[in-house]
Write a protein that holds these residues in place. Sequence first.
Motif, PDB file in Angstrom:
ATOM      1  N   MET A   1       2.758 -30.508 -47.237  1.00 20.02           N
ATOM      2  CA  MET A   1       2.242 -29.796 -46.083  1.00 20.02           C
ATOM      3  C   MET A   1       2.627 -30.559 -44.810  1.00 20.02           C
ATOM      4  N   ALA A   2       3.102 -29.808 -43.826  1.00 20.02           N
ATOM      5  CA  ALA A   2       3.528 -30.408 -42.565  1.00 20.02           C
ATOM      6  C   ALA A   2       2.338 -31.035 -41.842  1.00 20.02           C
ATOM      7  N   GLN A   3       2.613 -32.085 -41.127  1.00 21.01           N
ATOM      8  CA  GLN A   3       1.565 -32.777 -40.384  1.00 21.01           C
ATOM      9  C   GLN A   3       1.749 -32.712 -38.868  1.00 21.01           C
ATOM     10  N   HIS A   4       3.008 -32.584 -38.438  1.00 22.25           N
ATOM     11  CA  HIS A   4       3.304 -32.635 -37.003  1.00 22.25           C
ATOM     12  C   HIS A   4       3.965 -31.345 -36.526  1.00 22.25           C
ATOM     13  N   ILE A   5       3.789 -31.067 -35.258  1.00 20.77           N
ATOM     14  CA  ILE A   5       4.334 -29.859 -34.644  1.00 20.77           C
ATOM     15  C   ILE A   5       5.847 -29.785 -34.826  1.00 20.77           C
ATOM     16  N   SER A   6       6.544 -30.900 -34.730  1.00 20.22           N
ATOM     17  CA  SER A   6       8.003 -30.889 -34.865  1.00 20.22           C
ATOM     18  C   SER A   6       8.466 -30.315 -36.199  1.00 20.22           C
ATOM     19  N   GLU A   7       7.605 -30.334 -37.193  1.00 18.05           N
ATOM     20  CA  GLU A   7       7.966 -29.834 -38.517  1.00 18.05           C
ATOM     21  C   GLU A   7       7.879 -28.311 -38.635  1.00 18.05           C
ATOM     22  N   ILE A   8       7.135 -27.666 -37.734  1.00 17.38           N
ATOM     23  CA  ILE A   8       6.959 -26.213 -37.841  1.00 17.38           C
ATOM     24  C   ILE A   8       7.376 -25.450 -36.587  1.00 17.38           C
ATOM     25  N   MET A   9       7.670 -26.156 -35.513  1.00 16.13           N
ATOM     26  CA  MET A   9       8.013 -25.482 -34.252  1.00 16.13           C
ATOM     27  C   MET A   9       9.377 -24.805 -34.349  1.00 16.13           C
ATOM     28  N   THR A  10       9.585 -23.858 -33.448  1.00 18.66           N
ATOM     29  CA  THR A  10      10.896 -23.268 -33.264  1.00 18.66           C
ATOM     30  C   THR A  10      11.604 -24.094 -32.209  1.00 18.66           C
ATOM     31  N   ALA A  11      12.670 -24.768 -32.606  1.00 16.74           N
ATOM     32  CA  ALA A  11      13.435 -25.578 -31.657  1.00 16.74           C
ATOM     33  C   ALA A  11      14.312 -24.655 -30.815  1.00 16.74           C
ATOM     34  N   ASP A  12      14.754 -25.136 -29.691  1.00 14.51           N
ATOM     35  CA  ASP A  12      15.612 -24.371 -28.802  1.00 14.51           C
ATOM     36  C   ASP A  12      15.024 -22.995 -28.492  1.00 14.51           C
ATOM     37  N   PRO A  13      13.860 -22.961 -27.872  1.00 20.61           N
ATOM     38  CA  PRO A  13      13.225 -21.678 -27.581  1.00 20.61           C
ATOM     39  C   PRO A  13      14.034 -20.862 -26.567  1.00 20.61           C
ATOM     40  N   ILE A  14      13.731 -19.587 -26.497  1.00 18.53           N
ATOM     41  CA  ILE A  14      14.399 -18.711 -25.537  1.00 18.53           C
ATOM     42  C   ILE A  14      13.898 -19.058 -24.148  1.00 18.53           C
ATOM     43  N   THR A  15      14.827 -19.368 -23.265  1.00 15.05           N
ATOM     44  CA  THR A  15      14.458 -19.725 -21.893  1.00 15.05           C
ATOM     45  C   THR A  15      15.256 -18.880 -20.905  1.00 15.05           C
ATOM     46  N   VAL A  16      14.657 -18.722 -19.740  1.00 13.12           N
ATOM     47  CA  VAL A  16      15.326 -18.045 -18.632  1.00 13.12           C
ATOM     48  C   VAL A  16      15.057 -18.843 -17.372  1.00 13.12           C
ATOM     49  N   GLU A  17      15.858 -18.578 -16.358  1.00  7.80           N
ATOM     50  CA  GLU A  17      15.619 -19.189 -15.053  1.00  7.80           C
ATOM     51  C   GLU A  17      14.537 -18.408 -14.333  1.00  7.80           C
ATOM     52  N   PRO A  18      13.863 -19.018 -13.382  1.00  2.00           N
ATOM     53  CA  PRO A  18      12.760 -18.345 -12.686  1.00  2.00           C
ATOM     54  C   PRO A  18      13.136 -16.999 -12.064  1.00  2.00           C
ATOM     55  N   ARG A  19      14.382 -16.837 -11.612  1.00  2.00           N
ATOM     56  CA  ARG A  19      14.779 -15.594 -10.958  1.00  2.00           C
ATOM     57  C   ARG A  19      15.523 -14.634 -11.889  1.00  2.00           C
ATOM     58  N   THR A  20      15.152 -14.647 -13.145  1.00  2.00           N
ATOM     59  CA  THR A  20      15.667 -13.676 -14.102  1.00  2.00           C
ATOM     60  C   THR A  20      14.822 -12.412 -13.973  1.00  2.00           C
ATOM     61  N   THR A  21      15.472 -11.248 -13.920  1.00  2.00           N
ATOM     62  CA  THR A  21      14.722 -10.001 -13.760  1.00  2.00           C
ATOM     63  C   THR A  21      13.904  -9.699 -15.018  1.00  2.00           C
ATOM     64  N   LEU A  22      12.836  -8.951 -14.818  1.00  2.00           N
ATOM     65  CA  LEU A  22      11.991  -8.581 -15.944  1.00  2.00           C
ATOM     66  C   LEU A  22      12.716  -7.696 -16.948  1.00  2.00           C
ATOM     67  N   SER A  23      13.661  -6.899 -16.485  1.00  2.00           N
ATOM     68  CA  SER A  23      14.417  -6.080 -17.441  1.00  2.00           C
ATOM     69  C   SER A  23      15.209  -6.975 -18.388  1.00  2.00           C
ATOM     70  N   GLU A  24      15.776  -8.052 -17.883  1.00  2.00           N
ATOM     71  CA  GLU A  24      16.509  -8.991 -18.734  1.00  2.00           C
ATOM     72  C   GLU A  24      15.547  -9.742 -19.657  1.00  2.00           C
ATOM     73  N   VAL A  25      14.387 -10.124 -19.153  1.00  2.00           N
ATOM     74  CA  VAL A  25      13.382 -10.789 -19.983  1.00  2.00           C
ATOM     75  C   VAL A  25      12.989  -9.877 -21.153  1.00  2.00           C
ATOM     76  N   ALA A  26      12.729  -8.613 -20.861  1.00  2.00           N
ATOM     77  CA  ALA A  26      12.329  -7.667 -21.907  1.00  2.00           C
ATOM     78  C   ALA A  26      13.436  -7.483 -22.935  1.00  2.00           C
ATOM     79  N   ARG A  27      14.683  -7.404 -22.489  1.00  2.00           N
ATOM     80  CA  ARG A  27      15.804  -7.265 -23.429  1.00  2.00           C
ATOM     81  C   ARG A  27      15.902  -8.490 -24.348  1.00  2.00           C
TER      82      ARG A  27
END
Length: 139
Positions: A1-27
Motif C-alpha cells: 500500500m502506498a504511503q506518500h502522495i508521490s506514489e499515487i499522484m498524476t505527474a505532469d498535470p495539465i497546465t495553462v497560462e493565466p491568459r488561456t481562454t475558457l474555451s481552450e480550458v474546456a477543450r
Amino acid sequence: MAQHISEIMTADPITVEPRTTLSEVARLMRDEDFGEVLISDQDQLRGVVTDRDLVVRAMADARDVNSTYAQDVCSSDVVTCAPDAEIDEAVRLMRENAVRRLPVVDGDELVGTVTIGDLALERDPHSALADVSSAEPNR
C-alpha cells in the motif's frame, strides 16, 4: 500500500497560462478527461480552474468563453501538498478545506496533482467512489 502522495499522484498535470481562454480550458478538460486545469506561470502554481468553476463562475454569469481567461474564474487561494506528504495528510487537507483535488508542489515547483478518486482507489479500491473514478469516461 502506498504511503506518500508521490506514489499515487498524476505527474505532469495539465497546465495553462493565466491568459488561456475558457474555451481552450474546456477543450483540454474534455480531451484529457480531467476535471481540473492548473494555472501556472513558469512552473509556479497560480490557480486552479475546475469544471465546476466553468459552470458557476463563467456560464452562470453568461461570460464569453472566447474572451474570458482562466485567471478570471480560477481559485487562486489553492491548498497544496508536497510529494513526500503522507496520504493521510492529503485526506486531512481535503477534508478540512472541502476540496476534491490537491495540486502537488515541491518547493515552488508544480509536480503533480492528486484527487479524492486517487485516494479512494488507493485506500478502498472496492468502494463506489473508486469504481466511479476508474470507470471509462462517458463521452
